[in-house]
Design a protein around this motif. Structure first.
Motif, PDB file in Angstrom:
ATOM      1  N   SER A   1      76.388 -21.124 -99.462  1.00 57.82           N
ATOM      2  CA  SER A   1      77.066 -22.358 -99.848  1.00 57.82           C
ATOM      3  C   SER A   1      77.999 -22.841 -98.741  1.00 57.82           C
ATOM      4  O   SER A   1      78.016 -24.026 -98.398  1.00 57.82           O
ATOM      5  N   LYS A   2      78.749 -21.938 -98.168  1.00 53.89           N
ATOM      6  CA  LYS A   2      79.681 -22.283 -97.085  1.00 53.89           C
ATOM      7  C   LYS A   2      78.925 -22.812 -95.864  1.00 53.89           C
ATOM      8  O   LYS A   2      79.326 -23.799 -95.253  1.00 53.89           O
TER       9      LYS A   2
ATOM     10  N   GLU B   1      82.520 -22.845-100.599  1.00 52.01           N
ATOM     11  CA  GLU B   1      81.846 -21.899-101.486  1.00 52.01           C
ATOM     12  C   GLU B   1      81.641 -22.454-102.892  1.00 52.01           C
ATOM     13  O   GLU B   1      80.927 -21.872-103.692  1.00 52.01           O
ATOM     14  N   LYS B   2      82.243 -23.594-103.202  1.00 51.49           N
ATOM     15  CA  LYS B   2      82.251 -24.079-104.582  1.00 51.49           C
ATOM     16  C   LYS B   2      80.874 -24.511-105.117  1.00 51.49           C
ATOM     17  O   LYS B   2      80.726 -24.714-106.306  1.00 51.49           O
TER      18      LYS B   2
ATOM     19  N   ASP C   1      77.819 -17.169-101.810  1.00 48.15           N
ATOM     20  CA  ASP C   1      78.969 -17.925-101.316  1.00 48.15           C
ATOM     21  C   ASP C   1      78.858 -18.221 -99.824  1.00 48.15           C
ATOM     22  O   ASP C   1      79.243 -19.303 -99.367  1.00 48.15           O
TER      23      ASP C   1
ATOM     24  N   MET D   1      78.186 -22.635-104.905  1.00 45.94           N
ATOM     25  CA  MET D   1      77.434 -21.403-105.103  1.00 45.94           C
ATOM     26  C   MET D   1      76.664 -21.425-106.429  1.00 45.94           C
ATOM     27  O   MET D   1      75.484 -21.086-106.477  1.00 45.94           O
TER      28      MET D   1
END
Length: 68
Positions: free
Chosen positions: A14-15, A21-22, A11, A24
């Motif tokens: 991804s961020k 975070e979506k 996460d 990930m």
């Protein structure tokens, strides 16, 4: 390509890459050899697919860089 920093998690990566975070799950799908890792050591090279993220969805952008 993204090279991990000690303590990265899916996460967090991804961020850092996409502002959310979506994505990930997409990162995990593109890096199946590392799917069992929860907390990364430094230096792992992950495949980071290009995703078109609208500017207004990226947190931390100043108002003048966000789309209307």
């Amino acid at each position: 390509m993204y090279k991990t920093v000690q303590g990265d998690t899916w996460d967090i990566v991804s961020k850092k890459l996409y502002g959310t975070e979506k994505y990930m799950s997409l990162l995990i799908q593109n890096n199946p050899a590392y799917s069992e890792i929860v907390i990364f050591p430094a230096g792992i090279e992950l495949i980071a697919p290009n995703i078109d993220v609208p500017a207004d969805k990226i947190q931390g952008l100043p108002p003048w860089k966000r789309s209307s």
